[in-house]
Write a protein that holds these residues in place. Structure first.
Motif, PDB file in Angstrom:
ATOM      1  N   SER A 211       0.850  -1.203   0.000  1.00  0.00           N
ATOM      2  CA  SER A 211       0.000   0.000   0.000  1.00  0.00           C
ATOM      3  C   SER A 211       0.879   1.244   0.000  1.00  0.00           C
ATOM      4  CB  SER A 211      -0.925   0.007   1.227  1.00  0.00           C
ATOM      5  OG  SER A 211      -1.754  -1.122   1.251  1.00  0.00           O
ATOM      6  N   PRO A 212       1.489   1.590  -1.143  1.00  0.00           N
ATOM      7  CA  PRO A 212       2.399   2.745  -1.179  1.00  0.00           C
ATOM      8  C   PRO A 212       1.648   4.051  -0.937  1.00  0.00           C
ATOM      9  CG  PRO A 212       2.679   1.319  -3.112  1.00  0.00           C
ATOM     10  CD  PRO A 212       1.421   0.899  -2.438  1.00  0.00           C
ATOM     11  N   PRO A 213       2.221   4.988  -0.183  1.00  0.00           N
ATOM     12  CA  PRO A 213       1.580   6.290   0.030  1.00  0.00           C
ATOM     13  C   PRO A 213       1.639   7.156  -1.224  1.00  0.00           C
ATOM     14  CG  PRO A 213       3.735   6.207   1.089  1.00  0.00           C
ATOM     15  CD  PRO A 213       3.458   4.831   0.579  1.00  0.00           C
ATOM     16  N   SER A 214       0.977   8.316  -1.160  1.00  0.00           N
ATOM     17  CA  SER A 214       0.802   9.160  -2.347  1.00  0.00           C
ATOM     18  C   SER A 214       2.101   9.770  -2.846  1.00  0.00           C
ATOM     19  CB  SER A 214      -0.210  10.275  -2.042  1.00  0.00           C
ATOM     20  OG  SER A 214      -1.481   9.743  -1.798  1.00  0.00           O
ATOM     21  N   LYS A 215       3.124   9.843  -2.021  1.00  0.00           N
ATOM     22  CA  LYS A 215       4.381  10.443  -2.475  1.00  0.00           C
ATOM     23  C   LYS A 215       5.068   9.582  -3.530  1.00  0.00           C
ATOM     24  CE  LYS A 215       8.081  10.418  -0.092  1.00  0.00           C
ATOM     25  NZ  LYS A 215       9.072  10.687   0.954  1.00  0.00           N
ATOM     26  N   TYR A 216       4.734   8.281  -3.580  1.00  0.00           N
ATOM     27  CA  TYR A 216       5.293   7.404  -4.593  1.00  0.00           C
ATOM     28  C   TYR A 216       4.450   7.440  -5.857  1.00  0.00           C
ATOM     29  CZ  TYR A 216       8.228   5.292  -0.952  1.00  0.00           C
ATOM     30  OH  TYR A 216       9.151   5.083   0.037  1.00  0.00           O
ATOM     31  N   ASP A 217       5.089   7.132  -6.988  1.00  0.00           N
ATOM     32  CA  ASP A 217       4.358   7.039  -8.244  1.00  0.00           C
ATOM     33  C   ASP A 217       3.206   6.051  -8.106  1.00  0.00           C
ATOM     34  OD1 ASP A 217       6.316   8.698  -9.122  1.00  0.00           O
ATOM     35  OD2 ASP A 217       6.871   7.524 -10.880  1.00  0.00           O
ATOM     36  N   ALA A 218       2.107   6.332  -8.821  1.00  0.00           N
ATOM     37  CA  ALA A 218       0.931   5.459  -8.753  1.00  0.00           C
ATOM     38  C   ALA A 218       1.100   4.216  -9.614  1.00  0.00           C
ATOM     39  CB  ALA A 218      -0.312   6.228  -9.199  1.00  0.00           C
ATOM     40  N   GLU A 219       2.195   4.097 -10.332  1.00  0.00           N
ATOM     41  CA  GLU A 219       2.430   2.959 -11.218  1.00  0.00           C
ATOM     42  C   GLU A 219       2.589   1.674 -10.419  1.00  0.00           C
ATOM     43  OE1 GLU A 219       2.863   0.848 -14.653  1.00  0.00           O
ATOM     44  OE2 GLU A 219       2.438   2.977 -14.515  1.00  0.00           O
ATOM     45  N   GLY A 220       1.913   0.613 -10.862  1.00  0.00           N
ATOM     46  CA  GLY A 220       2.037  -0.696 -10.232  1.00  0.00           C
ATOM     47  C   GLY A 220       0.813  -1.052  -9.414  1.00  0.00           C
ATOM     48  N   THR A 221      -0.160  -1.759 -10.041  1.00  0.00           N
ATOM     49  CA  THR A 221      -1.399  -2.085  -9.334  1.00  0.00           C
ATOM     50  C   THR A 221      -1.163  -3.046  -8.175  1.00  0.00           C
ATOM     51  OG1 THR A 221      -1.814  -3.774 -11.022  1.00  0.00           O
ATOM     52  CG2 THR A 221      -2.905  -1.656 -11.299  1.00  0.00           C
ATOM     53  N   ALA A 222      -0.117  -3.867  -8.244  1.00  0.00           N
ATOM     54  CA  ALA A 222       0.158  -4.811  -7.161  1.00  0.00           C
ATOM     55  C   ALA A 222       0.949  -4.182  -6.029  1.00  0.00           C
ATOM     56  CB  ALA A 222       0.914  -6.027  -7.699  1.00  0.00           C
ATOM     57  N   GLY A 509      -3.716  10.858   1.512  1.00  0.00           N
ATOM     58  CA  GLY A 509      -3.015  11.549   0.437  1.00  0.00           C
ATOM     59  C   GLY A 509      -3.806  11.499  -0.855  1.00  0.00           C
ATOM     60  N   LEU A 510      -3.453  12.411  -1.758  1.00  0.00           N
ATOM     61  CA  LEU A 510      -4.084  12.456  -3.077  1.00  0.00           C
ATOM     62  C   LEU A 510      -3.009  12.765  -4.115  1.00  0.00           C
ATOM     63  CD1 LEU A 510      -6.759  12.328  -4.675  1.00  0.00           C
ATOM     64  CD2 LEU A 510      -6.904  14.817  -4.414  1.00  0.00           C
ATOM     65  N   ARG A 511      -2.975  11.981  -5.161  1.00  0.00           N
ATOM     66  CA  ARG A 511      -1.996  12.160  -6.222  1.00  0.00           C
ATOM     67  C   ARG A 511      -2.727  12.279  -7.555  1.00  0.00           C
ATOM     68  NH1 ARG A 511       3.510  11.008  -6.460  1.00  0.00           N
ATOM     69  NH2 ARG A 511       4.348  10.817  -8.576  1.00  0.00           N
ATOM     70  N   TYR A 512      -2.249  13.185  -8.401  1.00  0.00           N
ATOM     71  CA  TYR A 512      -2.791  13.319  -9.764  1.00  0.00           C
ATOM     72  C   TYR A 512      -1.659  13.063 -10.755  1.00  0.00           C
ATOM     73  CZ  TYR A 512      -4.640  15.243 -14.088  1.00  0.00           C
ATOM     74  OH  TYR A 512      -5.028  15.397 -15.390  1.00  0.00           O
ATOM     75  N   GLU A 513      -1.948  12.228 -11.741  1.00  0.00           N
ATOM     76  CA  GLU A 513      -0.968  11.950 -12.795  1.00  0.00           C
ATOM     77  C   GLU A 513      -1.634  12.109 -14.148  1.00  0.00           C
ATOM     78  OE1 GLU A 513       1.958   8.791 -10.448  1.00  0.00           O
ATOM     79  OE2 GLU A 513       0.990   8.200 -12.325  1.00  0.00           O
ATOM     80  N   HIS A 514      -0.930  12.777 -15.048  1.00  0.00           N
ATOM     81  CA  HIS A 514      -1.400  12.928 -16.430  1.00  0.00           C
ATOM     82  C   HIS A 514      -0.397  12.244 -17.357  1.00  0.00           C
ATOM     83  CE1 HIS A 514      -1.980  14.799 -20.399  1.00  0.00           C
ATOM     84  NE2 HIS A 514      -3.263  14.817 -20.038  1.00  0.00           N
TER      85      HIS A 514
END
Length: 807
Positions: A211-222, A509-514
């Motif tokens: 369960s990575p926090p928002s500071k890490y990239d959102a890449e990687g569903t596992a 946390g909340l992360r936005y990626e485009h």
């Protein structure tokens, strides 16, 4: 499951009056000598009061100050040591105040050279934390002389498929690999090849972050796998070196070296490893297609003999410009030289009156080279505000030519043919990445982080396929292609950690990626042209029920983008009827994941649920009804739902015998999208992992470990049960002359794969047996040198990101 999560969360958020809840604590202080002068870079250890096991470590700053954060409540020992001083020990108890100020700790100069610290702060092999499982590689005997990939393969809940270049964690694909908290931006199959040649001797630990926090990239569903390299915080110069020799299918040799130097305002490290592996592998591939009273049968057996040499080199330095500002640089070099010779023998029954036998001699070269550089600047404005800037440049190059000499014979026609297939592939890859991270801590109970990031990547994939028959060469226009990818990813995040009161903590946390992805070929522009943005929320809640028990709830959303190799046109021949290829139509996968974790002392039980849309299943089989050729390519699933139960239990039998047991159970439900009549599949499966650590007399120790995986599914593939038993024995030589380890992997030769897939609409059955000869015998020698008088006391800081500014 989602409803349950939202019902349970507010109950715990409002029930602080029912029981003692969880709070995290911090300890601060200052180390001085007998003259009341600060002792810079003193080693400060936080030890468990009951067994002196290491909890955290810290190195004092220039002014002798230290801060140890994120500590669970309980009783501890603070151990302070420094070369030339007598060690100092203090008992502390954390129960009410979130910040304990120990004031000034005075240590006295020693009239003699400081000997080895008595406290041995050895960590267990596995540490089950709330959001991750930590494997302390240096404490594993069977890891000695092994590659990092082999350590991953033996870890609980991890499956590695070298053939199709994939890693799954806790039953889910879509894994992001980091090295020292820096994402490796190579395609995953190339990352697997790199890890296969990286010596485990240069790795301190591996973190499996579910369960990575928002500071890490959102890449990687596992989730993420973070590989933490060895770094020593001792003042002065120290290091280690080692060598290994053994055999699996054939001989294997390796060596590694690590050097660290630390002064008051400067630190430097370098490490190098080389691994040569000569192996023997086999692949038995069978395909049956039933049609109009006749079953077409394709059979091939491939015997491979790969020769692989992998070299990894890293060097970095950190400069403390002032008390509040530091600059770090890091350079890495990597080369993997793989060549193989293989023989594929075919026996096909194409029609009732047509059969074929063939022998294909294969020669392949696959060379990866990379150069990466990082420069970072970290500045603390004051005790509450901190800023870090990173700039990365990455350059990769892959050269992969291969040729197939095919001699076929058709007995009904008494016809012999000779065909030469040449495949040339070249892929240069470039990355530029910049990110800024800001940390603000207004109170001891509140921490806010925010940051922005931008990544630019460019790939080019040149593939040429040609056939030579009767002295005439022709280029295949369908398989020959030059493809180019341009991708831009921008991101911003904000997260907060809040100790709501003395007993409750909430992180959110909340992360936005485009993402902008554009792939073109010389024949078609915009083969893939996508622009999309996503929000990725995450919530973490912890509650302590007592000193020994705690509960953790989490929710996070993740994404897995198709890799360039997944989408780009390419071809790999397994035999004359079976091909691997790319799929430009692949879409990103989005996963919502929920976890509930309950811990009693060091034991943990975890319930998890994930719901994935467009899950990417690697190398799914397709049958062309006209040619009956079989193609493996990655495909999107309409959905994949995964329920999981994990149990981790350490068990101390006696003072000299410890057991670590891990068990996982899953139920998976999925539906395909690429077939004319798509199918729904459901399956239960489980895995077991057991490690016995036994201390023997005369500085000997024994490790017996094993794992078992029950039947499982990967998209349409069903993987039959497999497992491995591993044994290792280690001897610590006298007078600090190092350690000698002897280990055997896969004692009973049970670690090979049997896969099966059925496509009802094609009336087909595909069956494969892949044997990479994991059974191996290794003898390894390792020794440390230099300033190791404080070795057991020189554990890296608990603030990993502050300590590793050389990354």
């Amino acid at each position: 499951m989602k409803k349950i999560f939202y019902l349970v969360l507010p109950i715990f958020l409002n029930s602080s009056f029912c029981a003692q809840l969880f709070a995290q604590f911090s300890i601060t202080g200052k180390v001085q000598d007998g003259m009341q002068k600060p002792v810079a870079y003193a080693n400060v250890l936080l030890l468990n009061a009951t067994d002196s096991a290491l909890v955290q470590g810290q190195v004092a700053n220039n002014a002798g100050g230290f801060l140890i954060e994120k500590i669970d409540p309980g009783k501890y020992i603070i151990a302070v040591s420094m070369l030339g001083y007598l060690p100092h020990y203090s008992s502390v108890q954390l129960s009410t105040e979130p910040l304990l100020n120990m004031g000034t700790i005075n240590i006295q100069e020693s009239s003699e050279v400081l000997g080895e610290v008595v406290v041995e702060a050895q960590k267990p092999l596995y540490e089950q934390k709330v959001d991750r499982l930590v494997v302390n590689v240096q404490n594993s005997i069977t890891a000695a002389g092994n590659s990092v990939l082999e350590v991953l393969r033996k870890s609980p809940g991890i499956n590695v498929n070298k053939q199709n270049g994939s890693i799954s964690m806790n039953g889910k694909s879509g894994v992001t690999v980091m090295i020292n908290n820096k994402i490796s931006r190579l395609p995953l199959d190339a990352v697997i090849q790199m890890l296969d040649g990286m010596s485990a001797a240069n790795v301190e630990k591996i973190e499996f972050i579910t369960s990575p926090p928002s500071k890490y990239d959102a890449e990687g569903t596992a989730g993420m796998i973070n590989i933490v390299m060895v770094e020593n915080a001792d003042f002065g110069t120290n290091g280690n070196y080692g060598a290994t020799a053994g055999m699996n299918g054939a001989e294997t040799l390796g060596a590694n070296f690590n050097l660290n130097h630390r002064r008051r305002n400067f630190s430097f490290f370098t490490d190098y490893s080389i691994l040569y592996d000569h192996n023997k592998e086999s692949w038995d591939n069978r395909l049956r297609i039933a049609d109009a009273g006749f079953t077409t049968a394709f059979n091939s057996i491939t015997e491979r003999e790969p020769y692989t040499t992998v070299q990894n080199f890293r060097t970095g330095a950190e400069f403390n410009i002032s008390k509040s500002t530091s600059v770090g640089v890091l350079v890495t070099l990597y080369q993997r030289h793989y060549k193989q010779k293989a023989l594929t023998q075919l026996r096909d029954q194409i029609a009732p009156d047509s059969s074929r036998t063939a022998a294909i001699n294969i020669r392949e070269l696959n060379r990866w080279q990379s150069f990466t550089a990082n420069i970072n600047l970290s500045h603390s404005f004051n005790e509450k505000n901190r800023l870090r800037f990173d700039l990365d440049f990455l350059n990769y190059h892959n050269l992969n030519p291969s040729d197939y000499h095919n001699e076929s014979y058709y007995p009904e026609r008494k016809l012999s043919t000779l065909q030469i297939i040449d495949i040339n592939k070249e892929t240069p890859i470039y990355f530029k990445v910049a990110n800024v991270d800001y940390t603000y801590q207004p109170l001891a109970t509140v921490k806010i982080e925010a940051g922005v990031k931008g990544a630019l990547s460019t790939f080019r994939n040149d593939v040429e396929v040609s056939y030579t028959e009767g002295g005439l060469r022709r280029v295949d226009p369908e398989l020959t292609v030059e493809a180019k990818l341009d991708e831009k990813i921008t991101a911003a995040y904000v997260s907060a950690e809040w100790s709501i009161n003395k007993t409750t903590q909430l992180n959110a946390g909340l992360r936005y990626e485009h993402t902008s992805t554009y792939i073109s070929t010389q024949l078609e522009q915009g083969v893939v042209d996508r622009n999309f943005g996503n929000l990725f929320p995450s919530v973490f809640f912890r509650k302590s029920l007592s000193e020994q028990t705690e509960l953790f709830l989490s929710y996070s959303r993740r994404i897995t983008r198709p890799t360039f190799n997944d989408m780009a046109p390419f071809v790999y021949l397994l035999d004359l009827n079976t091909f691997f290829s790319g799929n430009p139509a692949l879409r990103p996968a989005i996963t919502d994941g929920y976890n509930m974790n309950f811990r009693i002392k060091q034991s943990a039980i975890t319930l998890s649920y994930s719901d994935s849309k467009n899950e990417i299943a690697n190398f799914q089989p397709e049958i062309d009804p006209a040619t009956k050729k079989q193609t493996f390519r990655s495909q999107n699933l309409e959905y994949q739902k995964l329920w999981g139960l994990a149990l981790s239990v350490p068990w101390t039998i006696t003072r000299w015998w410890e057991i670590q047991a891990n068990a996982n159970a899953y139920y998976r439900d999925l539906k395909t999208t690429h077939l004319e009549n798509n199918v729904t599949l459901s399956l239960y499966n489980y895995s077991l992992n057991l490690v016995n650590s036994i201390k023997l007399p005369r500085k000997f120790s024994l490790e017996v470990s094993g794992f078992y995986e029950s039947k499982m599914v990967w998209g349409m593939w069903q993987l039959q049960p497999f497992g491995s038993l591993n044994v290792g024995i280690q001897k610590k030589l006298n007078n600090n002359n190092g350690t000698l380890s002897l280990s055997v992997d896969d004692v009973f030769y049970t670690n090979y794969w049997k896969l099966e897939s059925r496509i009802p609409e094609a009336n087909s059955l595909s069956f494969s047996i892949y044997d990479a000869h994991f059974q191996s015998l290794r003898l390894t020698y390792a020794r440390s040198f230099g300033n190791n008088k404080l070795k057991d006391a020189s554990i890296k800081s608990g603030s990993e990101e502050e300590r590793r500014r050389v990354q």
